[in-house]
Scaffold this motif. Structure first.
Motif, PDB file in Angstrom:
ATOM      1  N   LEU A  43      68.371  38.905  -7.332  1.00  0.00           N
ATOM      2  CA  LEU A  43      67.646  39.914  -8.092  1.00  0.00           C
ATOM      3  C   LEU A  43      66.160  39.581  -8.137  1.00  0.00           C
ATOM      4  O   LEU A  43      65.775  38.426  -8.275  1.00  0.00           O
ATOM      5  CB  LEU A  43      68.186  39.989  -9.522  1.00  0.00           C
ATOM      6  CG  LEU A  43      69.623  40.454  -9.665  1.00  0.00           C
ATOM      7  CD1 LEU A  43      70.099  40.230 -11.087  1.00  0.00           C
ATOM      8  CD2 LEU A  43      69.756  41.915  -9.278  1.00  0.00           C
ATOM      9  N   THR A  48      63.025  45.963 -12.470  1.00  0.00           N
ATOM     10  CA  THR A  48      64.235  46.566 -13.000  1.00  0.00           C
ATOM     11  C   THR A  48      65.031  47.063 -11.800  1.00  0.00           C
ATOM     12  O   THR A  48      64.511  47.824 -10.986  1.00  0.00           O
ATOM     13  CB  THR A  48      63.907  47.729 -13.948  1.00  0.00           C
ATOM     14  OG1 THR A  48      63.165  47.207 -15.052  1.00  0.00           O
ATOM     15  CG2 THR A  48      65.170  48.396 -14.457  1.00  0.00           C
ATOM     16  N   ALA A  84      68.817  43.431 -21.158  1.00  0.00           N
ATOM     17  CA  ALA A  84      68.662  42.973 -19.773  1.00  0.00           C
ATOM     18  C   ALA A  84      69.739  43.573 -18.869  1.00  0.00           C
ATOM     19  O   ALA A  84      69.498  43.813 -17.682  1.00  0.00           O
ATOM     20  CB  ALA A  84      68.719  41.454 -19.701  1.00  0.00           C
ATOM     21  N   LEU A  85      70.917  43.823 -19.405  1.00  0.00           N
ATOM     22  CA  LEU A  85      72.007  44.448 -18.657  1.00  0.00           C
ATOM     23  C   LEU A  85      72.411  45.709 -19.400  1.00  0.00           C
ATOM     24  O   LEU A  85      72.770  45.653 -20.572  1.00  0.00           O
ATOM     25  CB  LEU A  85      73.219  43.516 -18.555  1.00  0.00           C
ATOM     26  CG  LEU A  85      74.404  44.192 -17.882  1.00  0.00           C
ATOM     27  CD1 LEU A  85      74.502  43.763 -16.424  1.00  0.00           C
ATOM     28  CD2 LEU A  85      75.684  43.891 -18.594  1.00  0.00           C
ATOM     29  N   ILE A 119      69.802  46.289 -14.310  1.00  0.00           N
ATOM     30  CA  ILE A 119      69.393  44.925 -14.640  1.00  0.00           C
ATOM     31  C   ILE A 119      67.880  44.960 -14.843  1.00  0.00           C
ATOM     32  O   ILE A 119      67.129  45.208 -13.912  1.00  0.00           O
ATOM     33  CB  ILE A 119      69.736  43.931 -13.505  1.00  0.00           C
ATOM     34  CG1 ILE A 119      71.205  44.021 -13.120  1.00  0.00           C
ATOM     35  CG2 ILE A 119      69.324  42.514 -13.900  1.00  0.00           C
ATOM     36  CD1 ILE A 119      72.165  43.612 -14.185  1.00  0.00           C
ATOM     37  N   ASP A 120      67.423  44.715 -16.065  1.00  0.00           N
ATOM     38  CA  ASP A 120      65.999  44.766 -16.388  1.00  0.00           C
ATOM     39  C   ASP A 120      65.467  43.352 -16.616  1.00  0.00           C
ATOM     40  O   ASP A 120      65.511  42.832 -17.721  1.00  0.00           O
ATOM     41  CB  ASP A 120      65.764  45.638 -17.624  1.00  0.00           C
ATOM     42  CG  ASP A 120      64.290  45.757 -17.987  1.00  0.00           C
ATOM     43  OD1 ASP A 120      63.439  45.178 -17.269  1.00  0.00           O
ATOM     44  OD2 ASP A 120      63.997  46.421 -18.989  1.00  0.00           O
ATOM     45  N   LEU A 121      64.965  42.756 -15.541  1.00  0.00           N
ATOM     46  CA  LEU A 121      64.343  41.438 -15.652  1.00  0.00           C
ATOM     47  C   LEU A 121      62.829  41.565 -15.805  1.00  0.00           C
ATOM     48  O   LEU A 121      62.156  40.588 -16.088  1.00  0.00           O
ATOM     49  CB  LEU A 121      64.703  40.572 -14.442  1.00  0.00           C
ATOM     50  CG  LEU A 121      66.195  40.269 -14.298  1.00  0.00           C
ATOM     51  CD1 LEU A 121      66.459  39.438 -13.061  1.00  0.00           C
ATOM     52  CD2 LEU A 121      66.732  39.572 -15.538  1.00  0.00           C
ATOM     53  N   LEU A 129      71.443  36.005 -16.963  1.00  0.00           N
ATOM     54  CA  LEU A 129      72.617  36.871 -16.940  1.00  0.00           C
ATOM     55  C   LEU A 129      73.921  36.102 -16.761  1.00  0.00           C
ATOM     56  O   LEU A 129      74.985  36.619 -17.084  1.00  0.00           O
ATOM     57  CB  LEU A 129      72.469  37.926 -15.847  1.00  0.00           C
ATOM     58  CG  LEU A 129      71.302  38.896 -16.047  1.00  0.00           C
ATOM     59  CD1 LEU A 129      71.214  39.852 -14.866  1.00  0.00           C
ATOM     60  CD2 LEU A 129      71.426  39.651 -17.345  1.00  0.00           C
TER      61      LEU A 129
END
Length: 145
Positions: A43, A48, A84-85, A119-121, A129
């Motif tokens: 990722l 995102t 984040a998820l 997935i918002d990193l 995660l």
């Protein structure tokens, strides 16, 4: 992240992953339990990432149900589910909450919806995660519209 369903093939609500690179269906344990395993490790840490339409859920029961991700259940010690998820419906609305207020409606006898995983990193740069052991989908007749 693992989604575990017991005897899912004949269950009232069934889950099917549509992209084996992202979601793998596995049978585990002494009794046949299906696990949908989220398998993405490469990722971008400052972005995102959206996996569109990768999970289909179907209501095989005779009553309509509301389906949501219950963020008060499962194994998520860092409270990453919903931030984040995220799990979203086809309109981009999150279905994560503990009360069922964000539930999507699955009509009786075969009603289905396709869900996306986000997935918002970018906004959660320190999120690990791998600490999410499982998430819980809640299907309640009281949450159906």
């Amino acid at each position: 992240m693992a989604l575990e369903t017991t005897g899912d093939a004949s269950g009232l609500v069934t889950f099917v992953g549509s992209d084996e690179e992202i979601i793998q269906n596995e049978s585990v344990g002494a009794t046949p339990n299906n696990v949908i395993q989220f398998n993405q490790t490469a990722l971008n840490e400052v972005a995102t990432t959206t996996y569109s339409s990768v999970l289909t859920v179907t209501n095989n029961g005779s009553e309509a149900v509301g389906l949501s991700v219950d963020d008060s259940q499962g194994t998520d010690p860092n409270n990453l589910v919903g931030s984040a998820l995220d799990v979203q419906d086809s309109s981009g609305n999150s279905i994560v909450d503990s009360t069922g207020n964000k539930a999507i409606n699955l009509s009786a006898d075969g009603g289905s919806k396709t869900l996306s995983i986000i997935i918002d990193l970018q906004n959660n740069s320190t999120a690990d995660l791998s600490t999410i052991g499982s998430i819980v989908f809640a299907a309640r007749t009281s949450d159906s519209a």
